[in-house]
Design a protein around this motif. Structure first.
Motif, short mmCIF file in Angstrom:
data_model
loop_
_atom_site.label_atom_id
_atom_site.label_comp_id
_atom_site.label_asym_id
_atom_site.label_seq_id
_atom_site.Cartn_x
_atom_site.Cartn_y
_atom_site.Cartn_z
N VAL A 119 0.94 -1.29 0.07
CA VAL A 119 -0.02 0.01 -0.04
C VAL A 119 0.98 1.30 0.10
CG1 VAL A 119 -1.75 -1.02 1.16
CG2 VAL A 119 -0.11 -0.07 2.35
N GLY A 120 0.33 2.30 -0.43
CA GLY A 120 0.75 3.67 -0.32
C GLY A 120 0.55 4.18 0.90
N ASP A 121 1.34 5.05 1.42
CA ASP A 121 1.01 5.83 2.77
C ASP A 121 0.33 7.32 2.47
OD1 ASP A 121 3.15 7.51 1.84
OD2 ASP A 121 3.91 7.49 3.93
N GLN A 122 -0.10 7.71 1.38
CA GLN A 122 -0.76 9.05 1.11
C GLN A 122 -2.23 8.28 0.83
OE1 GLN A 122 0.84 12.23 0.73
NE2 GLN A 122 2.03 10.87 1.81
N VAL A 123 -3.14 8.36 2.12
CA VAL A 123 -4.18 7.66 2.25
C VAL A 123 -5.38 8.46 1.62
CG1 VAL A 123 -5.97 6.83 3.94
CG2 VAL A 123 -3.37 6.58 4.17
N GLY A 124 -6.52 7.78 0.73
CA GLY A 124 -7.44 8.32 0.27
C GLY A 124 -8.67 7.57 0.58
N ALA A 125 -9.82 7.92 -0.12
CA ALA A 125 -10.98 7.64 0.29
C ALA A 125 -11.65 6.17 0.04
CB ALA A 125 -12.18 8.61 -0.24
N PHE A 126 -10.76 5.59 -0.96
CA PHE A 126 -10.85 4.17 -1.34
C PHE A 126 -10.58 3.23 -0.46
CE2 PHE A 126 -11.23 5.60 -6.30
CZ PHE A 126 -12.28 6.45 -5.88
N GLY A 127 -9.54 3.61 0.72
CA GLY A 127 -9.49 2.75 1.74
C GLY A 127 -8.30 1.72 1.53
N ALA A 128 -7.29 1.65 0.70
CA ALA A 128 -6.68 0.52 0.56
C ALA A 128 -5.57 0.51 1.77
CB ALA A 128 -5.93 0.55 -0.82
N TYR A 129 -5.33 1.70 2.18
CA TYR A 129 -4.24 1.40 3.41
C TYR A 129 -5.09 0.83 4.47
CZ TYR A 129 -0.89 3.16 6.89
OH TYR A 129 0.12 3.20 7.80
N ARG A 130 -6.17 1.21 4.91
CA ARG A 130 -7.02 0.77 5.87
C ARG A 130 -7.31 -0.79 5.72
NH1 ARG A 130 -13.61 2.29 6.47
NH2 ARG A 130 -14.11 0.49 7.50
N ASP A 131 -7.51 -1.10 4.44
CA ASP A 131 -7.90 -2.51 4.30
C ASP A 131 -6.40 -3.42 4.34
OD1 ASP A 131 -10.77 -2.02 4.01
OD2 ASP A 131 -10.47 -1.98 1.52
N GLY A 132 -5.42 -3.01 4.02
CA GLY A 132 -4.28 -3.68 3.92
C GLY A 132 -3.95 -4.00 5.32
N CYS A 133 -4.02 -2.96 6.24
CA CYS A 133 -3.63 -3.06 7.69
C CYS A 133 -4.87 -4.09 8.30
CB CYS A 133 -3.81 -1.94 8.39
SG CYS A 133 -2.59 -0.45 7.99
N GLU A 134 -5.91 -4.14 7.71
CA GLU A 134 -6.95 -5.02 8.30
C GLU A 134 -6.77 -6.39 8.11
OE1 GLU A 134 -11.63 -5.88 8.16
OE2 GLU A 134 -11.06 -4.11 7.66
N ILE A 135 -6.45 -6.80 6.91
CA ILE A 135 -6.32 -8.04 6.32
C ILE A 135 -4.69 -8.76 6.93
CG2 ILE A 135 -5.08 -7.47 4.10
CD1 ILE A 135 -7.47 -10.41 5.01
N ILE A 136 -3.85 -7.95 7.19
CA ILE A 136 -2.74 -8.38 7.57
C ILE A 136 -2.84 -8.57 9.00
CG2 ILE A 136 -0.39 -7.54 8.64
CD1 ILE A 136 -0.38 -8.46 5.57
N GLY A 137 -3.55 -7.92 9.70
CA GLY A 137 -3.93 -8.27 11.13
C GLY A 137 -4.95 -9.64 11.39
N ARG A 138 -5.79 -9.68 10.36
CA ARG A 138 -6.84 -10.55 10.76
C ARG A 138 -6.54 -12.06 9.91
NH1 ARG A 138 -12.57 -8.59 8.65
NH2 ARG A 138 -12.97 -10.97 8.84
N ALA A 139 -5.61 -12.23 8.94
CA ALA A 139 -5.36 -13.25 7.94
C ALA A 139 -4.77 -14.54 8.87
CB ALA A 139 -4.47 -12.97 6.86
N ALA A 140 -5.02 -15.75 8.89
CA ALA A 140 -4.25 -16.88 9.25
C ALA A 140 -3.21 -17.26 8.96
CB ALA A 140 -5.43 -18.07 9.07
N SER A 141 -2.60 -16.56 7.72
CA SER A 141 -1.28 -16.77 7.25
C SER A 141 -0.18 -16.78 8.08
CB SER A 141 -1.04 -15.63 6.02
OG SER A 141 -2.17 -15.64 4.92
#
Length: 306
Positions: free
Chosen positions: A246-268
């Motif tokens: 992800v990039g750290d210039q955060v926009g309304a589409f929320g990729a930064y937020r989603d990236g943080c979420e999936i890394i935290g939640r994934a069983a990987s």
């Protein structure tokens, strides 16, 4: 590069195969499925940027157009149904395992923007996918429940239901153009949000414009997306090695937020969040510096795990 047609249910998927240098069809290669953003096509970023780059590093890459979009078949056009988008990955896997030069035990996936959310969801139940990477990946279901429905998902569902009824009775289809017609029009309209501006600059100028990357959506067929979540059951089912860029210039589409979420939640057990500093969502589509930073992490990730 070779263009192919892949049989789906009652239509074909259009895809481009990218081959390594000095490709030898008698050998076995790892393969990567590259999935385009929402409203995009295989000629934009998934194929011509990341597909080409990964092929140069020794991978067979297949970039495909989603069903109902681009050069792929399926009616009605511009349908954005997450269940069908995820099924596309299975169909592409079916095709890859028939190719004698693809090692069926070394198939990975790369998803960009909405293609990232779809790639993650597909990998949970498509175990032929061994490795998952995303670039500025977004959870389309969350977006539909939030900004894309004006934070009124119930109101949006009611409007979609009425529109679908009208169409079933012979009324005209409502196909929404999701972006301003040009960067200049966006600025004249006073749009300042970084992701909307970035999308317009990419898709509505010579920088990224492509005949099939139209950013249109059939309004009456978007209800399924509002009830869908890319990350549902990831704590149990997403176990493959995972890299999220992800990039750290955060926009309304929320990729930064989603990236943080999936890394935290994934069983990987093996997972990594890569933050490309100083760059935004659409910079990671094609701008040389941020793309190079993304690939500098993704290439060794795929090489190690495929």
């Amino acid at each position: 590069m070779q263009s192919v047609k892949i049989k789906h249910t009652y239509w074909d998927i259009a895809a481009d195969l990218y081959f390594p240098q000095n490709f030898d069809e008698t050998k076995k290669y790892p393969a990567i499925i590259s999935a385009h953003p929402i409203g995009s096509c295989k000629e934009q970023t998934s194929g011509n940027v990341y597909g080409e780059a990964l092929a140069k590093e020794g991978f067979v890459v297949i970039a495909f157009d989603a069903s109902f979009q681009g050069a792929s078949g399926g009616e009605p056009r511009f349908t954005e149904d997450p269940t069908l988008r995820v099924e596309d990955f299975r169909v592409v896997c079916d095709y890859l395992v028939t190719l004698p030069y693809v090692d069926e035990e070394r198939i990975g996936v790369l998803g960009i923007c909405g293609g990232g959310g779809y790639a993650i969801n597909a990998a949970m139940t498509e175990r032929r996918i061994k490795v998952v990477g995303t670039v500025t990946g977004a959870n389309y279901g969350r977006l539909m429940r939030e900004g894309f429905s004006g934070f009124d998902p119930i109101g949006a569902l009611e409007a979609m239901a009425k529109q679908r009824t009208a169409e079933a009775r012979g009324g005209a289809l409502r196909v929404d153009d999701l972006l301003p017609p040009s960067p200049e029009a966006a600025k004249e309209a006073g749009i300042k949000e970084i992701d909307v501006l970035g999308a317009t600059e990419y898709y509505r100028s010579d920088r990224g414009r492509a005949p099939n990357g139209l950013n249109r959506a059939l309004f009456s067929h978007q209800a399924a997306a509002i009830g869908w979540d890319a990350f549902h059951l990831c704590e149990t089912l997403l176990t493959q090695p995972l890299m999220v860029v992800v990039g750290d210039q955060v926009g309304a589409f929320g990729a930064y937020r989603d990236g943080c979420e999936i890394i935290g939640r994934a069983a990987s057990k093996k997972k990594e969040l890569v933050v490309v500093e100083g760059w935004s969502h659409y910079d990671l589509y094609d701008k040389p510096e941020p793309v190079a930073q993304a690939l500098a992490k993704l290439i060794p990730f795929y090489q190690e795990n495929l």
